[in-house]
Design a protein around this motif. Structure first.
Motif, PDB file in Angstrom:
ATOM      1  N   LEU A   1       0.733  -1.039  -0.068  1.00  0.00           N
ATOM      2  CA  LEU A   1       0.035  -0.007   0.206  1.00  0.00           C
ATOM      3  C   LEU A   1       0.803   1.355   0.010  1.00  0.00           C
ATOM      4  O   LEU A   1       0.702   2.280  -0.597  1.00  0.00           O
ATOM      5  N   ILE A   2       1.892   1.063   0.669  1.00  0.00           N
ATOM      6  CA  ILE A   2       2.852   2.327   0.572  1.00  0.00           C
ATOM      7  C   ILE A   2       3.520   2.706  -0.801  1.00  0.00           C
ATOM      8  O   ILE A   2       3.609   3.551  -1.027  1.00  0.00           O
ATOM      9  N   ALA A   3       3.872   1.452  -1.238  1.00  0.00           N
ATOM     10  CA  ALA A   3       4.474   1.409  -2.523  1.00  0.00           C
ATOM     11  C   ALA A   3       3.449   2.131  -3.669  1.00  0.00           C
ATOM     12  O   ALA A   3       4.004   2.561  -4.500  1.00  0.00           O
ATOM     13  N   ALA A   4       2.213   1.573  -3.506  1.00  0.00           N
ATOM     14  CA  ALA A   4       1.322   2.121  -4.283  1.00  0.00           C
ATOM     15  C   ALA A   4       1.094   3.613  -4.295  1.00  0.00           C
ATOM     16  O   ALA A   4       1.007   4.371  -5.322  1.00  0.00           O
ATOM     17  N   ALA A   5       1.014   4.356  -2.723  1.00  0.00           N
ATOM     18  CA  ALA A   5       0.750   5.451  -2.800  1.00  0.00           C
ATOM     19  C   ALA A   5       2.234   6.295  -3.254  1.00  0.00           C
ATOM     20  O   ALA A   5       1.822   7.469  -3.970  1.00  0.00           O
ATOM     21  N   LYS A   6       3.594   5.676  -3.126  1.00  0.00           N
ATOM     22  CA  LYS A   6       4.599   6.344  -3.843  1.00  0.00           C
ATOM     23  C   LYS A   6       4.506   6.465  -5.383  1.00  0.00           C
ATOM     24  O   LYS A   6       4.786   7.266  -5.966  1.00  0.00           O
ATOM     25  N   SER A   7       4.045   5.221  -5.852  1.00  0.00           N
ATOM     26  CA  SER A   7       3.919   5.091  -7.422  1.00  0.00           C
ATOM     27  C   SER A   7       3.102   6.051  -7.871  1.00  0.00           C
ATOM     28  O   SER A   7       3.010   6.485  -9.135  1.00  0.00           O
TER      29      SER A   7
ATOM     30  N   THR B   1       4.186  11.593   2.876  1.00  0.00           N
ATOM     31  CA  THR B   1       2.738  11.590   2.774  1.00  0.00           C
ATOM     32  C   THR B   1       2.296  10.506   2.987  1.00  0.00           C
ATOM     33  O   THR B   1       1.399   9.908   3.400  1.00  0.00           O
ATOM     34  N   ALA B   2       3.153   9.393   2.206  1.00  0.00           N
ATOM     35  CA  ALA B   2       2.605   7.958   2.200  1.00  0.00           C
ATOM     36  C   ALA B   2       2.546   7.329   3.525  1.00  0.00           C
ATOM     37  O   ALA B   2       1.657   6.798   3.800  1.00  0.00           O
ATOM     38  N   PHE B   3       3.582   7.879   4.295  1.00  0.00           N
ATOM     39  CA  PHE B   3       3.475   7.325   5.815  1.00  0.00           C
ATOM     40  C   PHE B   3       2.460   7.668   6.639  1.00  0.00           C
ATOM     41  O   PHE B   3       1.772   7.087   7.023  1.00  0.00           O
ATOM     42  N   TRP B   4       2.172   9.244   6.472  1.00  0.00           N
ATOM     43  CA  TRP B   4       1.207   9.911   7.335  1.00  0.00           C
ATOM     44  C   TRP B   4      -0.174   9.432   6.913  1.00  0.00           C
ATOM     45  O   TRP B   4      -1.071   9.385   7.676  1.00  0.00           O
ATOM     46  N   ARG B   5      -0.412   9.360   5.740  1.00  0.00           N
ATOM     47  CA  ARG B   5      -1.760   9.192   5.007  1.00  0.00           C
ATOM     48  C   ARG B   5      -2.035   7.757   4.913  1.00  0.00           C
ATOM     49  O   ARG B   5      -3.455   7.200   4.841  1.00  0.00           O
ATOM     50  N   VAL B   6      -0.998   6.869   5.018  1.00  0.00           N
ATOM     51  CA  VAL B   6      -1.484   5.473   4.671  1.00  0.00           C
ATOM     52  C   VAL B   6      -1.087   4.428   5.710  1.00  0.00           C
ATOM     53  O   VAL B   6      -1.834   3.863   6.422  1.00  0.00           O
ATOM     54  N   TYR B   7       0.404   4.345   6.251  1.00  0.00           N
ATOM     55  CA  TYR B   7       0.816   3.455   7.173  1.00  0.00           C
ATOM     56  C   TYR B   7       0.587   3.866   8.662  1.00  0.00           C
ATOM     57  O   TYR B   7      -0.038   2.965   9.176  1.00  0.00           O
ATOM     58  N   PHE B   8       0.432   5.193   9.168  1.00  0.00           N
ATOM     59  CA  PHE B   8       0.294   5.595  10.201  1.00  0.00           C
ATOM     60  C   PHE B   8      -1.167   5.170  10.614  1.00  0.00           C
ATOM     61  O   PHE B   8      -1.170   4.592  11.601  1.00  0.00           O
ATOM     62  N   PRO B   9      -2.145   5.769   9.974  1.00  0.00           N
ATOM     63  CA  PRO B   9      -3.367   5.137  10.190  1.00  0.00           C
ATOM     64  C   PRO B   9      -3.538   3.523  10.538  1.00  0.00           C
ATOM     65  O   PRO B   9      -4.420   3.122  11.388  1.00  0.00           O
TER      66      PRO B   9
END
Length: 591
Positions: free
Chosen positions: A176-182, A189-197
């Motif tokens: 999911l993080i890789a998808a956000a970065k792609s 942004t990927a960390f705070w919007r995807v991973y942290f939640p």
């Protein structure tokens, strides 16, 4: 006869022994304490008015909340990045790091507290090194203050923050993080919007666990703090030892218990399930939101081309920063592991000092303090008492806890959750409350100052640990194997002994080991229910730490520091061998 067989097969029958011990030692006395705090049968709030009417009591309560909150916050700030780095490491590195975190977790809390006395004391490691090199002329006041309390509490509680976080983070899908970065999101942004939640359940669980346990801290603040750093647990313990005002003691205990239950009821629930629908905006606000969405989408489309041009540059920059990121990650992990493990190594080294007092580095090497331990009847007698009580607690907790876990696995989900939380109460509320309730419960039975009373007081916590570990093992157990054995003519008891029991044996051994560790390291409840008649090793150590009687305590702390390594080896051998034999056991049990 059929009625007896049905009762024997009923889940409630296997759960009954655990609930009976819990009710006799802890449940009924807790109700009695509540009635005492309310001045039953007259029922008034006078004891609570008296507590809050004294400024010193309110100050100690607020100080307890403050110290617990700050220690929890430090654990979260340090533990979250550490858990993240552990969960994203390679499989081999992750296992090594988890073991390095678990070893301090299994080490005696009293030994870890003593290690900081050795390091932070006026003649301790830090002041000795600074004075030897001429940086200071007199010792820094590093101990008997709030700073030392925070250091000691964070050192003890940090593994309890890291382990739940790692457990949750390892279940997060990193794709999911890789998808956000792609899709153009920056790493932050990927960390705070995807991973942290996705990691919020681990944050909530670890924070709640650490804060609740910190509320009941007694030994560490008393050993490392000053007179102005007392916590409510110290206040309650002094009330029990110096007087017999059950109303005041009960009120103080229930104030602490009420705070804990409030936190568990609020933060222990799943608040992210979206139970409450979001309120619908007004018509005008809908229009404004629509316009904002259109503008945002418009500017996003404009920026697509610029992001496409920047993408190769960002990839190149990411490669350049990857090396620095790996170095930073290793530095962070090294510092955290040093913080967790270094104090224990210091104690081990100083325990070989040949001087009359502990010094670092030692002026010479000697085993005099180890010889003193084995030649002193008070020391090895206390150790033997702890071993006897620990083994008895392990046996009682393992048998009763395993039966309870097996019965819970056959209950409905709703009832199972309620009964499980009831059984786990002794390890989810401050230990001082459990100790006070156990004290009055055992006083009703006339068991204060007896080994039987200490065993029962330790067993309620040991049963909780066994239930947790065995229930987790049963969650991965295929119930169809037991059903297959029954379909081939095996009786329920035979199917359990020949099929279920061998497959959950690693969990049973692990539960027994944790029950023994819980009993062997227990000092708060023991100090209340032993009546100074049962001298366990932790009580002997606590007496020496407070009075600075004998440096032999350094040798004892060193021995307790080495025990977790033995525990880890035993657990590894048990799990490894049992996993290799499981298929053979299943075939033998069915046949």
């Amino acid at each position: 006869m059929q009625v007896i067989q049905k009762l024997a097969q009923s889940p409630s029958t296997t759960i009954a022994p655990a609930l009976a011990i819990l009710l006799i030692v802890f449940g009924v006395p807790t109700v009695q304490l509540f009635l005492e705090s309310m001045n039953a049968p007259n029922f008034s709030l006078q004891n609570y008015y008296s507590f809050f009417g004294q400024y010193a009591n309110v100050r100690v309560l607020l100080q307890t909340l403050e110290i617990s909150a700050v220690a929890t916050l430090i654990c979260l700030v340090v533990g979250y990045p550490t858990a993240y780095l552990i969960s994203t490491a390679s499989k081999r590195a992750r296992m090594i790091l988890i073991v390095l975190v678990v070893i301090p977790y299994l080490t005696s809390g009293l030994a870890r507290t003593y290690s900081w006395i050795v390091i932070l004391g006026d003649t301790g490691l830090i002041n000795s090194v600074l004075m030897a090199h001429g940086f200071i002329s007199s010792p820094f006041p590093l101990i008997y203050n709030r700073f030392a309390v925070y250091v000691g509490m964070v050192h003890i509680m940090l593994p309890m923050m890291i382990l739940p976080l790692v457990s949750v983070m390892m279940g997060i899908d990193t794709s999911l993080i890789a998808a956000a970065k792609s899709m153009g999101a920056r790493p932050s942004t990927a960390f705070w919007r995807v991973y942290f939640p996705l990691s919020i359940p681990g944050v909530r669980g670890g924070t709640l666990l650490v804060f609740v346990i910190c509320l009941g801290f007694y030994i560490t603040p008393a050993a490392l703090g000053g007179l102005g750093d007392a916590m409510l647990s110290t206040f309650i313990a002094s009330q029990v030892s110096t007087g017999y005002d059950m109303g005041a003691i009960s009120a103080s205990s229930f104030i602490l218990l009420a705070i804990t239950l409030m936190l568990l009821s609020v933060f222990g629930l799943n608040l992210s399930g979206g139970q409450n629908a979001a309120p619908k905006p007004q018509k005008g606000s809908c229009q404004r939101l629509g316009i904002l969405r259109l503008l945002r989408s418009y500017f996003n489309e404009i920026s697509v081309s610029s992001r496409a041009k920047r993408w190769p540059i960002e990839l190149y920059r990411a490669r350049m920063n990857a090396g620095w990121s790996r170095i930073s990650a290793r530095v962070i992990l090294a510092l955290v592991m040093l913080f967790l493990l270094f104090p224990e190594f210091v104690v081990i080294i100083m325990s070989f000092s040949e001087g009359a007092t502990l010094q670092f580095p030692p002026t010479g090497l000697s085993v005099q303090w180890y010889t003193s331990f084995f030649n002193n009847e008070a020391w090895h007698g206390a150790a033997w008492t702890s071993v006897k009580i620990g083994l008895a607690v392990a046996v009682v907790s393992t048998v009763v806890g395993t039966l309870a876990a097996y019965g819970l696995s056959r209950l409905g989900l709703g009832l199972r959750s309620f009964v499980t939380m009831t059984i786990l109460t002794p390890i989810t509320i401050p230990v001082i409350v459990v100790g006070v309730a156990s004290y009055f419960g055992l006083a009703n039975l006339g068991l204060i100052g007896t080994e039987t009373g200490v065993i029962l007081a330790h067993a309620i916590g040991g049963i909780s640990y066994v239930v947790v570990i065995v229930a987790a093992t049963l969650a991965n157990f295929d119930a169809r194997l037991e059903q297959a054995a029954k379909s081939m003519g095996a009786r329920p008891f035979t199917a359990f002994i020949r099929v279920t029991l061998p497959l959950i044996r690693p969990g049973i051994i692990g539960g027994a080991l944790f029950a023994f560790i819980h009993s062997f390291d227990e000092v708060v409840t023991t100090s209340l229910v032993s009546g100074y008649s049962v001298r366990t090793l932790p009580l002997k150590m606590w007496e020496n730490i407070r009075n600075e009687i004998d440096p032999t305590v350094a040798a004892v702390a060193s021995l307790l520091t080495l025990l977790p390594i033995i525990w880890m080896i035993v657990l590894y051998i048990v799990w490894w061998r049992e996993s290799a034999r499981s298929e053979v056991i299943v075939l033998e049990g069915v046949s």
